[in-house]
Design an enzyme around this catalytic site. Sequence first.
Site, short mmCIF file in Angstrom:
data_model
loop_
_atom_site.label_atom_id
_atom_site.label_comp_id
_atom_site.label_asym_id
_atom_site.label_seq_id
_atom_site.Cartn_x
_atom_site.Cartn_y
_atom_site.Cartn_z
N HIS A 89 0.88 -1.17 0.00
CA HIS A 89 0.00 0.00 0.00
C HIS A 89 0.91 1.22 0.00
O HIS A 89 2.14 1.07 -0.04
CB HIS A 89 -0.97 -0.01 1.19
CG HIS A 89 -0.33 0.06 2.55
ND1 HIS A 89 0.53 -0.92 3.01
CD2 HIS A 89 -0.40 0.98 3.54
CE1 HIS A 89 0.93 -0.60 4.23
NE2 HIS A 89 0.39 0.56 4.57
N ASP A 93 5.64 4.87 5.24
CA ASP A 93 6.65 3.95 5.79
C ASP A 93 6.86 2.71 4.93
O ASP A 93 7.71 1.87 5.24
CB ASP A 93 6.29 3.54 7.24
CG ASP A 93 4.90 2.95 7.37
OD1 ASP A 93 3.95 3.52 6.80
OD2 ASP A 93 4.76 1.92 8.05
N HIS A 94 6.11 2.60 3.81
CA HIS A 94 6.29 1.47 2.90
C HIS A 94 6.88 1.90 1.56
O HIS A 94 7.26 1.05 0.75
CB HIS A 94 4.96 0.75 2.69
CG HIS A 94 4.43 0.18 3.98
ND1 HIS A 94 4.46 -1.16 4.29
CD2 HIS A 94 3.92 0.81 5.08
CE1 HIS A 94 3.97 -1.34 5.51
NE2 HIS A 94 3.64 -0.16 6.01
N HIS A 188 -7.03 -2.53 5.87
CA HIS A 188 -6.22 -1.47 6.47
C HIS A 188 -7.00 -0.15 6.35
O HIS A 188 -6.41 0.91 6.23
CB HIS A 188 -4.88 -1.41 5.73
CG HIS A 188 -3.79 -0.63 6.41
ND1 HIS A 188 -3.55 -0.66 7.77
CD2 HIS A 188 -2.84 0.20 5.90
CE1 HIS A 188 -2.51 0.12 8.06
NE2 HIS A 188 -2.07 0.66 6.96
N ASP A 211 0.12 -4.29 5.94
CA ASP A 211 -0.53 -3.69 7.12
C ASP A 211 -2.00 -4.08 7.11
O ASP A 211 -2.71 -3.80 6.15
CB ASP A 211 -0.42 -2.16 7.08
CG ASP A 211 0.97 -1.67 7.43
OD1 ASP A 211 1.88 -2.51 7.56
OD2 ASP A 211 1.14 -0.44 7.59
#
Length: 342
Positions: A89, A93-94, A188, A211
């Site tokens: 996604h 932070d990804h 999520h 997530d």
Amino acid sequence: MRERIALAAVRRTLPARMTADAVAAMPDGLHAAVAGSGSPLPDARRGNSCLAVVAGPRVFVVDAGERASETLNRMGIATERIEAVLLTHFHSDHIGGLGSLALQRWVAGPARTPMRVIGPPGVERVVAGYNQAYAMDCAYRTAHHGEAVAPSEGAGMAAEPYSIAQESDSIVLLEQDGLTITAFTVDHAPVVPAVGYRFDYRGRSLVVSGDTSYSPVLVRVAKGADLLIHDALSRELLKLVEDAARRAGRAGMAKIFADIPSYHASPQQAADAAREAGVRALAVTHIIPPLPMKALEGPFLGDAPQRFAGPLWIAKDGDLYSLLAGGEGVERATMIRRGPAA
Ligand SMILES: [Zn+2]
Ligand SMILES: [Zn+2]
């Protein structure tokens, strides 16, 4: 004297560091190398989400948060081996480490094609934005080092979007030479789309949750897998952080800490998913909140170990989980050597 020793140590260790290729030394099978087991909360011990999945000679990277390329480098995973990045996604932070990962892969090869970035709809926007932000940097480097070392056609990234049909909740993305990669939807919300991935190779299998809160789709897709890598947030420990933020007058931060449990699984829920899916082993990752002391690992897990009978690990940056072809168990090792020159 100390400076002479330091210089000698650098001279001695540089050749090995220049030729580091941990993947070449891995036995045939499926391997999951944890290059980021943290979350957006600042964490000295854990980088943002990144997992390298090695299937035989092939290397895929699931998510590339900040510090991804640095930690992959410390683990000896040569960036030029990366066949594609798979995004779960588009939370920061990804994706925050994509720029430097594409740069490292480009010049290490040198790569003559852009880095493939595969993901659900939206991946085109992320890639277009990065390509725009890095366009000047790439042009400088080609001008400075030349087309042979920094070929312009290999700079940046290329987006490869896929869609999971409305009536379905998974899609096979690749089926080739004994390797199958399946994407599946997770929960999520309000982040949509959000997916996880299942890798099957030579009779071994691992599932990456991305997530998600507790997900019945994940439980179904993960059925019988050897290893489940699931995100985990401790409500009890995060409540301590939330209360401290509120007492400090930081109402906005307190609200964020109160909001995020709704879209991440607890360690107990990750254990429930692992038990219901009948997986062999569970590693929890995306650790919230940070655990600055080992003694916090027990409180973080709570009664998760009572809910899942198999091996249960709290993932750390540098961890390698290996599922050997023809084998049965899951072996765990660390790939980060700590020493004066490391
Ligand atoms: Zn997220
Ligand atoms: Zn995240």
